[in-house]
Motif scaffolding. Structure first.
Motif, PDB file in Angstrom:
ATOM      1  N   GLN A  38       0.817  -1.202   0.000  1.00  0.00           N
ATOM      2  CA  GLN A  38       0.000   0.000   0.000  1.00  0.00           C
ATOM      3  C   GLN A  38       0.859   1.263   0.000  1.00  0.00           C
ATOM      4  O   GLN A  38       0.537   2.244  -0.680  1.00  0.00           O
ATOM      5  CB  GLN A  38      -0.937  -0.016   1.204  1.00  0.00           C
ATOM      6  CG  GLN A  38      -2.038  -1.063   1.113  1.00  0.00           C
ATOM      7  CD  GLN A  38      -2.909  -1.097   2.347  1.00  0.00           C
ATOM      8  OE1 GLN A  38      -2.566  -0.525   3.382  1.00  0.00           O
ATOM      9  NE2 GLN A  38      -4.032  -1.784   2.264  1.00  0.00           N
ATOM     10  N   ASN A  39       1.959   1.251   0.739  1.00  0.00           N
ATOM     11  CA  ASN A  39       2.842   2.419   0.768  1.00  0.00           C
ATOM     12  C   ASN A  39       3.459   2.686  -0.608  1.00  0.00           C
ATOM     13  O   ASN A  39       3.537   3.848  -1.046  1.00  0.00           O
ATOM     14  CB  ASN A  39       3.948   2.211   1.803  1.00  0.00           C
ATOM     15  CG  ASN A  39       3.414   2.205   3.227  1.00  0.00           C
ATOM     16  OD1 ASN A  39       2.367   2.778   3.505  1.00  0.00           O
ATOM     17  ND2 ASN A  39       4.123   1.551   4.130  1.00  0.00           N
ATOM     18  N   THR A  97       2.222   9.072  -6.902  1.00  0.00           N
ATOM     19  CA  THR A  97       2.935  10.343  -6.801  1.00  0.00           C
ATOM     20  C   THR A  97       3.974  10.510  -7.908  1.00  0.00           C
ATOM     21  O   THR A  97       4.107  11.601  -8.485  1.00  0.00           O
ATOM     22  CB  THR A  97       3.626  10.443  -5.425  1.00  0.00           C
ATOM     23  OG1 THR A  97       2.642  10.311  -4.400  1.00  0.00           O
ATOM     24  CG2 THR A  97       4.332  11.775  -5.268  1.00  0.00           C
ATOM     25  N   ASN A  98       4.698   9.446  -8.225  1.00  0.00           N
ATOM     26  CA  ASN A  98       5.838   9.552  -9.137  1.00  0.00           C
ATOM     27  C   ASN A  98       5.495   9.303 -10.598  1.00  0.00           C
ATOM     28  O   ASN A  98       6.275   9.704 -11.479  1.00  0.00           O
ATOM     29  CB  ASN A  98       6.933   8.562  -8.719  1.00  0.00           C
ATOM     30  CG  ASN A  98       7.465   8.849  -7.330  1.00  0.00           C
ATOM     31  OD1 ASN A  98       7.510   9.993  -6.900  1.00  0.00           O
ATOM     32  ND2 ASN A  98       7.857   7.801  -6.616  1.00  0.00           N
ATOM     33  N   LEU A  99       4.378   8.649 -10.870  1.00  0.00           N
ATOM     34  CA  LEU A  99       4.090   8.296 -12.264  1.00  0.00           C
ATOM     35  C   LEU A  99       2.696   8.729 -12.705  1.00  0.00           C
ATOM     36  O   LEU A  99       2.547   9.555 -13.610  1.00  0.00           O
ATOM     37  CB  LEU A  99       4.253   6.789 -12.463  1.00  0.00           C
ATOM     38  CG  LEU A  99       4.036   6.291 -13.901  1.00  0.00           C
ATOM     39  CD1 LEU A  99       5.139   6.821 -14.805  1.00  0.00           C
ATOM     40  CD2 LEU A  99       4.004   4.766 -13.955  1.00  0.00           C
ATOM     41  N   TRP A 106      10.146   6.522 -10.091  1.00  0.00           N
ATOM     42  CA  TRP A 106       9.228   5.385  -9.965  1.00  0.00           C
ATOM     43  C   TRP A 106       9.987   4.059 -10.037  1.00  0.00           C
ATOM     44  O   TRP A 106       9.706   3.126  -9.280  1.00  0.00           O
ATOM     45  CB  TRP A 106       8.172   5.440 -11.056  1.00  0.00           C
ATOM     46  CG  TRP A 106       7.203   4.309 -10.998  1.00  0.00           C
ATOM     47  CD1 TRP A 106       6.303   4.054 -10.005  1.00  0.00           C
ATOM     48  CD2 TRP A 106       7.057   3.254 -11.953  1.00  0.00           C
ATOM     49  NE1 TRP A 106       5.589   2.908 -10.286  1.00  0.00           N
ATOM     50  CE2 TRP A 106       6.026   2.399 -11.487  1.00  0.00           C
ATOM     51  CE3 TRP A 106       7.662   2.955 -13.159  1.00  0.00           C
ATOM     52  CZ2 TRP A 106       5.622   1.266 -12.172  1.00  0.00           C
ATOM     53  CZ3 TRP A 106       7.257   1.832 -13.862  1.00  0.00           C
ATOM     54  CH2 TRP A 106       6.246   0.994 -13.364  1.00  0.00           C
ATOM     55  N   ALA A 107      10.963   3.980 -10.941  1.00  0.00           N
ATOM     56  CA  ALA A 107      11.753   2.749 -11.052  1.00  0.00           C
ATOM     57  C   ALA A 107      12.518   2.477  -9.758  1.00  0.00           C
ATOM     58  O   ALA A 107      12.613   1.326  -9.297  1.00  0.00           O
ATOM     59  CB  ALA A 107      12.719   2.857 -12.228  1.00  0.00           C
ATOM     60  N   ASN A 108      13.086   3.524  -9.144  1.00  0.00           N
ATOM     61  CA  ASN A 108      13.805   3.347  -7.874  1.00  0.00           C
ATOM     62  C   ASN A 108      12.872   2.864  -6.765  1.00  0.00           C
ATOM     63  O   ASN A 108      13.230   1.998  -5.955  1.00  0.00           O
ATOM     64  CB  ASN A 108      14.471   4.658  -7.460  1.00  0.00           C
ATOM     65  CG  ASN A 108      15.610   5.049  -8.391  1.00  0.00           C
ATOM     66  OD1 ASN A 108      16.210   4.185  -9.047  1.00  0.00           O
ATOM     67  ND2 ASN A 108      15.913   6.333  -8.472  1.00  0.00           N
ATOM     68  N   SER A 109      11.664   3.433  -6.724  1.00  0.00           N
ATOM     69  CA  SER A 109      10.719   3.008  -5.691  1.00  0.00           C
ATOM     70  C   SER A 109      10.284   1.566  -5.898  1.00  0.00           C
ATOM     71  O   SER A 109      10.127   0.805  -4.924  1.00  0.00           O
ATOM     72  CB  SER A 109       9.487   3.924  -5.699  1.00  0.00           C
ATOM     73  OG  SER A 109       8.731   3.770  -6.894  1.00  0.00           O
ATOM     74  N   GLN A 110      10.120   1.140  -7.162  1.00  0.00           N
ATOM     75  CA  GLN A 110       9.753  -0.249  -7.428  1.00  0.00           C
ATOM     76  C   GLN A 110      10.886  -1.208  -7.049  1.00  0.00           C
ATOM     77  O   GLN A 110      10.648  -2.295  -6.498  1.00  0.00           O
ATOM     78  CB  GLN A 110       9.390  -0.423  -8.909  1.00  0.00           C
ATOM     79  CG  GLN A 110       8.084   0.238  -9.302  1.00  0.00           C
ATOM     80  CD  GLN A 110       6.899  -0.387  -8.576  1.00  0.00           C
ATOM     81  OE1 GLN A 110       6.587  -1.556  -8.763  1.00  0.00           O
ATOM     82  NE2 GLN A 110       6.237   0.396  -7.749  1.00  0.00           N
ATOM     83  N   ALA A 111      12.133  -0.805  -7.335  1.00  0.00           N
ATOM     84  CA  ALA A 111      13.268  -1.642  -6.952  1.00  0.00           C
ATOM     85  C   ALA A 111      13.342  -1.788  -5.432  1.00  0.00           C
ATOM     86  O   ALA A 111      13.598  -2.890  -4.913  1.00  0.00           O
ATOM     87  CB  ALA A 111      14.558  -1.043  -7.500  1.00  0.00           C
ATOM     88  N   GLN A 112      13.133  -0.681  -4.733  1.00  0.00           N
ATOM     89  CA  GLN A 112      13.143  -0.731  -3.280  1.00  0.00           C
ATOM     90  C   GLN A 112      12.005  -1.593  -2.748  1.00  0.00           C
ATOM     91  O   GLN A 112      12.172  -2.350  -1.778  1.00  0.00           O
ATOM     92  CB  GLN A 112      13.028   0.689  -2.707  1.00  0.00           C
ATOM     93  CG  GLN A 112      13.050   0.773  -1.193  1.00  0.00           C
ATOM     94  CD  GLN A 112      14.371   0.301  -0.600  1.00  0.00           C
ATOM     95  OE1 GLN A 112      15.401   0.351  -1.274  1.00  0.00           O
ATOM     96  NE2 GLN A 112      14.331  -0.169   0.644  1.00  0.00           N
TER      97      GLN A 112
END
Length: 317
Positions: free
Chosen positions: A106-107, A114-116, A200-206
């Motif tokens: 959810q986070n 927000t990013n995409l 967005w890619a960084n947040s998905q990797a994290q």
């Protein structure tokens, strides 16, 4: 009002001729057509990204809800009778981690918005929509310009040339606005889209790193538990149910019946045999007396029928 109606008629006529192949877009240059094509491509791509991004977030939200429900189910099964067993411990561990995974999902869904999805939707709703409106006005100006050129060829001089000059100025103005709008969109894309995609890619990797760590924790916590765990509980074993036979009744016709019940306890099963009797010395009905009574009642009904039949016959006739 008349001039406005005349202008609309000229635009509609020119549009119909072009669709039927009887007229060409004589004033449209290749550069202007390229601007329109590029704007159409950008608009289509952004609409697809916006739609797919919203669907991605929606599916992730459903996954988070389902994961949380599965965690609750595992925790519920692991409580109660299985609390002190290794199986209950495993269920509790997995259920707790699944609820944590649901919260993490959810986070990161919020980060995707927000990013995409948010920036894409904003550019689509503001800048691209404004450029699309300019493109429509430019197309109308182009149709009027082409129509005015055809009118001048048919009716030279005077008012036709004045209308041609007005149409030319309107077309050139809207074309400049369209080119500026496309330039602004390309600059906005170049400055922000790559930044948004990287974020967005960084947040998905994290996100996937955190999920991998959670699953590794689950694996390490479940590893010491035995693969085959016997569940022993203290329960009261109930006696097997033995169906009771249908009670039998011995009845006699009496004026005041007396109902008695006898219970016979069987020595080997928790069942009893019940016999019930209605007993009183006196009258006992037999089959012959029953038949005689039925026949007597049948004759009485026949006599009454013929009596009423002859009575009404002689009375009315």
């Amino acid at each position: 009002m008349f001039n406005n109606l005349k202008s609309k008629m000229q635009v509609a006529t020119q549009m119909a001729k072009e669709k039927m192949g009887k007229a060409d877009q004589s004033v449209e240059s290749e550069d202007v057509r390229s601007v329109k094509t590029n704007l159409k491509t950008i608009k289509k791509g952004y609409k697809q990204i916006n739609h797919s991004g919203k669907a991605y977030v929606s599916e992730s939200e459903k996954l988070a809800m389902t994961t949380n429900e599965l965690g609750d189910a595992l925790l519920s099964l692991g409580s109660g009778i299985l609390t002190s067993t290794s199986l209950g411990s495993g269920l509790h561990t997995l259920g707790t981690q699944l609820k944590t995974m649901s919260s993490v999902t959810q986070n990161y869904n919020a980060a995707t918005n927000t990013n995409l999805v948010g920036p894409i939707g904003k550019l689509l709703d503001v800048d691209i929509k404004r450029a699309s409106d300019i493109k429509k006005r430019q197309e109308m100006a182009r149709l009027r310009y082409d129509s005015a050129i055809s009118s001048v060829k048919s009716h030279k001089g005077g008012k036709a040339e004045e209308e041609l000059e007005i149409a030319r100025q309107s077309y050139e103005q809207t074309t400049r606005e369209l080119n500026e709008a496309l330039t602004l969109i390309l600059a906005e894309i170049g400055n922000t889209l790559m930044v948004e995609l990287k974020s967005w890619a960084n947040s998905q990797a994290q996100y996937y790193r955190e999920m991998s760590e959670l699953w590794t924790q689950v694996e390490n916590q479940l590893a010491p538990l035995p693969t085959s765990a016997s569940v022993t509980t203290t329960t009261t074993v109930l006696n097997a149910y033995v169906p009771q036979p249908t009670p039998t009744y011995e009845t006699t016709y009496i004026n005041q019946p007396v109902y008695t019940t006898q219970h016979t306890q069987q020595p080997t099963a928790a069942t009893y045999h019940e016999t019930s009797t209605y007993s009183q010395p006196g009258y006992q009905s037999t089959q012959s007396e029953y038949v005689h009574t039925e026949r007597k009642q049948w004759y009485q009904r026949r006599v009454l029928f013929f009596f009423f039949f002859f009575f009404f016959f002689f009375f009315f006739f």
